[in-house]
Enzyme design. Structure first.
Site, PDB file in Angstrom:
ATOM      1  N   CYS A 143     -59.757 -28.310  -6.049  1.00  0.00           N
ATOM      2  CA  CYS A 143     -59.888 -26.874  -5.790  1.00  0.00           C
ATOM      3  C   CYS A 143     -58.743 -26.310  -4.950  1.00  0.00           C
ATOM      4  CB  CYS A 143     -61.223 -26.594  -5.097  1.00  0.00           C
ATOM      5  SG  CYS A 143     -62.626 -27.214  -6.057  1.00  0.00           S
ATOM      6  N   SER A 157     -75.811 -26.235 -12.866  1.00  0.00           N
ATOM      7  CA  SER A 157     -75.865 -26.847 -14.188  1.00  0.00           C
ATOM      8  C   SER A 157     -76.824 -28.040 -14.270  1.00  0.00           C
ATOM      9  CB  SER A 157     -74.456 -27.270 -14.614  1.00  0.00           C
ATOM     10  OG  SER A 157     -73.874 -28.112 -13.636  1.00  0.00           O
ATOM     11  N   ARG A 185     -68.935 -29.492 -14.860  1.00  0.00           N
ATOM     12  CA  ARG A 185     -67.559 -30.016 -14.934  1.00  0.00           C
ATOM     13  C   ARG A 185     -67.186 -30.365 -16.361  1.00  0.00           C
ATOM     14  NH1 ARG A 185     -67.689 -33.166  -9.112  1.00  0.00           N
ATOM     15  NH2 ARG A 185     -68.020 -31.254  -7.913  1.00  0.00           N
ATOM     16  N   LYS A 227     -75.623 -23.285  -2.486  1.00  0.00           N
ATOM     17  CA  LYS A 227     -75.461 -23.961  -3.769  1.00  0.00           C
ATOM     18  C   LYS A 227     -75.422 -25.462  -3.589  1.00  0.00           C
ATOM     19  CE  LYS A 227     -72.095 -24.477  -7.363  1.00  0.00           C
ATOM     20  NZ  LYS A 227     -70.705 -24.463  -7.607  1.00  0.00           N
ATOM     21  N   LYS A 254     -71.767 -24.598   0.296  1.00  0.00           N
ATOM     22  CA  LYS A 254     -71.642 -25.271  -0.992  1.00  0.00           C
ATOM     23  C   LYS A 254     -71.532 -26.767  -0.747  1.00  0.00           C
ATOM     24  CE  LYS A 254     -68.766 -25.558  -5.126  1.00  0.00           C
ATOM     25  NZ  LYS A 254     -67.704 -24.940  -5.902  1.00  0.00           N
ATOM     26  N   TYR A 292     -78.484 -20.387 -15.466  1.00  0.00           N
ATOM     27  CA  TYR A 292     -78.277 -20.477 -16.919  1.00  0.00           C
ATOM     28  C   TYR A 292     -79.550 -20.094 -17.670  1.00  0.00           C
ATOM     29  CZ  TYR A 292     -74.250 -22.793 -15.030  1.00  0.00           C
ATOM     30  OH  TYR A 292     -73.118 -23.045 -14.292  1.00  0.00           O
ATOM     31  N   CYS A 309     -61.507 -19.960  -7.630  1.00  0.00           N
ATOM     32  CA  CYS A 309     -61.324 -21.376  -7.300  1.00  0.00           C
ATOM     33  C   CYS A 309     -60.285 -21.931  -8.251  1.00  0.00           C
ATOM     34  CB  CYS A 309     -62.643 -22.124  -7.473  1.00  0.00           C
ATOM     35  SG  CYS A 309     -62.536 -23.835  -6.906  1.00  0.00           S
ATOM     36  N   GLU A 329     -71.194 -22.472   8.609  1.00  0.00           N
ATOM     37  CA  GLU A 329     -70.367 -22.025   7.472  1.00  0.00           C
ATOM     38  C   GLU A 329     -70.662 -20.558   7.140  1.00  0.00           C
ATOM     39  OE1 GLU A 329     -67.982 -23.102   5.661  1.00  0.00           O
ATOM     40  OE2 GLU A 329     -67.958 -25.295   5.700  1.00  0.00           O
ATOM     41  N   ARG A 380     -64.993 -34.313  -4.126  1.00  0.00           N
ATOM     42  CA  ARG A 380     -64.791 -33.072  -3.383  1.00  0.00           C
ATOM     43  C   ARG A 380     -65.369 -33.125  -1.958  1.00  0.00           C
ATOM     44  NH1 ARG A 380     -62.904 -30.596  -7.764  1.00  0.00           N
ATOM     45  NH2 ARG A 380     -64.220 -29.883  -9.489  1.00  0.00           N
ATOM     46  N   CYS A 384     -60.027 -25.179  -9.351  1.00  0.00           N
ATOM     47  CA  CYS A 384     -60.290 -26.454 -10.039  1.00  0.00           C
ATOM     48  C   CYS A 384     -60.260 -26.374 -11.567  1.00  0.00           C
ATOM     49  CB  CYS A 384     -61.586 -27.085  -9.547  1.00  0.00           C
ATOM     50  SG  CYS A 384     -63.057 -26.126  -9.945  1.00  0.00           S
TER      51      CYS A 384
HETATM   52  C1  PBG Z   1     -65.987 -24.483  -8.677  1.00  0.00           C
HETATM   53  C2  PBG Z   1     -67.399 -24.354  -9.118  1.00  0.00           C
HETATM   54  C3  PBG Z   1     -68.256 -25.378  -9.493  1.00  0.00           C
HETATM   55  C4  PBG Z   1     -69.461 -24.776  -9.848  1.00  0.00           C
HETATM   56  C5  PBG Z   1     -69.311 -23.415  -9.685  1.00  0.00           C
HETATM   57  N1  PBG Z   1     -68.025 -23.173  -9.215  1.00  0.00           N
HETATM   58  C6  PBG Z   1     -68.033 -26.822  -9.640  1.00  0.00           C
HETATM   59  C7  PBG Z   1     -67.623 -27.691  -8.521  1.00  0.00           C
HETATM   60  O1  PBG Z   1     -67.541 -27.293  -7.361  1.00  0.00           O
HETATM   61  O2  PBG Z   1     -67.330 -28.836  -8.833  1.00  0.00           O
HETATM   62  C8  PBG Z   1     -70.681 -25.506 -10.304  1.00  0.00           C
HETATM   63  C9  PBG Z   1     -71.711 -24.700 -11.002  1.00  0.00           C
HETATM   64  C10 PBG Z   1     -72.725 -25.493 -11.720  1.00  0.00           C
HETATM   65  O3  PBG Z   1     -72.838 -26.724 -11.599  1.00  0.00           O
HETATM   66  O4  PBG Z   1     -73.492 -24.855 -12.465  1.00  0.00           O
HETATM   67  N2  PBG Z   1     -65.129 -23.668  -9.368  1.00  0.00           N
END
Ligand code: PBG
Length: 323
Positions: free
Chosen positions: A130, A274, A205, A248, A195, A313, A120, A233, A217, A122
Site C-alpha cells: 500500500c 469480502s 485480493r 474494518k 483497519k 457486497y 490506496c 487511531e 501488511r 496496493c
Molecule cells: C486496500 C483495501 C483492501 C480492502 C479494501 N481496501 C484490501 C487490503 O487491505 O488488503 C479489503 C476489502 C474486502 O476484503 O472486502 N486497498
C-alpha cells in the site's frame, strides 16, 4: 419481576416485535463496493465471491443506474489498472481507470448516488503493497504525497468522498491539506481508521489482484488483538480532519465498532469485507445456512453495534430483501 413482568408479552406477534425493535436496517445504510477493471472487456465473476463481478469501464453507467433504482445511496470504487509499477503511478493518473469511472458515473447519475473512492496504492503497485517499498520496508512519509495526489485526482473527477485505506501514519492530514490547497474544501474524508491486518480480505485480493508479492501488511495494518489502539487511531484521524471513520472488518470487530461509536459520537462506517461475504455464500450454497436470514442478521448486528452505515457486497440483495 416475574410473574408481574413477562418479557414474552412484547414478542407475541410480528407487529408488536416490529414496534419495539431497537435497531432497524434500511436501504439507506448500505454502500455497495464495485471493481472496475481496465484489463477486461466483459463483466467477469470473482471466483471467491459468487455473485460479484469485475466490470469493464463501459458497464459502470448501467451499474450506477441499477444502484440508484434499487435505492442504494452510495457506491465505493476500486480500480484494477492495465499497468502496475513500483510507485503505483496509475493511481494518480488523471486519466486512470478510476478517474474515468468517476466521470462516467457522475455524468450518468449526478448526486443521486454518493460516490466514494478507495485511496490506496496496493491495486496499482507491482509489489502489491500500500506504499512505496524500499527493500522489504514500506516507507511511510514518502507515500503520503502519492496518496494525497491520488485523492486530488479523484476529487477533480467528481468524487464526493475519498476513503484512504492504506494505514500510513499522517495520511488523513496529507489528504486534507492537498484537497484544501486544490480548492476541494467540500470533499469528505472517510478514513479506514481502524483497519486490521485480516485474513478476511483474502477474496478481495483475488478480486483486485492486490496480494502483496512478499511479506504481509502487518507493519501498517492493526493487530487483531488490539482495541485501545483502535481508539487512538480513530482519535488521530479525527484530529487530522476525517469526517467519517471506518472500522474494518466488521463481524469479528463488533466490539471495536461499539467502542468507537460510544467514545466519539461521529459517523461510523463498518466494512463487511469480502471474506465475511464469501463465508456466507459458500455455506449457503452447501445448504448449511439460510443466506438471506444470515446476511440480514449479520448486517443488523453491525448496525446494532453502532455503525451508521455498512459497506457490503450484500447491498444489492439486501436492498431487495428489505423491500
Ligand atoms: C486496500 C483495501 C483492501 C480492502 C479494501 N481496501 C484490501 C487490503 O487491505 O488488503 C479489503 C476489502 C474486502 O476484503 O472486502 N486497498
Amino acid at each position: 419481576m416475574f410473574p408481574v413482568k413477562r418479557m414474552r408479552r412484547l414478542r407475541r406477534t410480528s407487529k408488536i416485535r416490529e414496534m419495539v425493535r431497537e435497531t432497524s436496517l434500511t436501504k439507506n445504510d448500505l454502500i455497495y463496493p464495485i471493481f472496475i477493471d481496465e484489463t477486461i472487456d466483459e463483466k467477469t465473476e470473482i471466483k471467491a465471491m459468487p455473485g460479484q463481478y469485475r466490470l469493464p469501464l463501459q458497464e459502470v453507467r448501467d451499474e450506477a443506474l441499477e444502484l440508484v433504482s434499487l435505492g442504494i445511496p452510495a457506491v465505493i470504487l476500486f480500480g484494477i489498472p492495465r499497468k502496475k509499477d513500483a510507485l503505483g503511478s496509475e493511481a494518480y493518473n488523471s486519466n486512470g481507470i478510476i478517474q474515468k469511472a468517476i466521470k462516467e458515473i457522475k455524468d450518468e447519475v449526478g448526486d443521486d448516488l454518493v460516490l466514494i473512492t478507495d485511496v490506496c496504492l496496493c491495486e496499482y503497485t507491482d509489489h502489491g503493497h500500500c506504499g512505496i517499498v524500499k527493500g522489504e520496508k514500506v516507507l511511510n512519509d514518502p507515500t503520503l504525497d502519492l496518496l494525497a495526489k491520488m485523492a486530488v485526482t479523484h476529487a477533480e473527477a467528481g468524487a464526493d468522498i475519498v476513503a484512504p485505506s492504506d494505514m500510513m501514519d499522517g495520511r488523513v492530514s496529507a489528504v486534507r491539506n492537498a484537497l484544501d490547497d486544490a480548492g476541494f474544501t467540500e470533499t469528505i474524508i472517510m478514513s479506514y481508521a481502524a483497519k486490521y491486518a485480516s485474513a478476511f480480505y483474502g477474496p478481495f485480493r483475488e478480486a483486485a489482484s492486490s496480494t502483496p508479492a512478499f511479506g504481509d501488511r502487518k507493519s501498517y495494518q492493526m493487530d487483531c488483538g488490539n482495541s485501545d489502539e483502535a481508539l487512538l487511531e480513530v482519535k488521530m484521524d479525527l484530529e487530522e480532519g476525517a469526517d467519517i471513520v471506518m472500522v474494518k472488518p466488521a463481524l469479528s470487530y463488533l466490539d471495536i465498532i461499539y467502542r468507537v461509536k460510544n467514545e466519539f459520537k461521529v459517523p461510523v462506517a463498518a466494512y463487511n469485507v469480502s471474506g465475511e461475504y464469501s463465508m456466507i455464500k459458500a455455506a449457503s450454497e452447501e445448504g448449511f445456512i439460510d443466506e438471506r436470514k444470515i446476511a440480514l442478521e449479520v448486517l443488523t448486528s453491525i448496525k446494532r453495534a453502532g455503525a451508521d452505515f455498512i459497506l457490503t457486497y450484500f447491498a444489492k440483495d439486501a436492498s431487495r430483501w428489505l423491500e
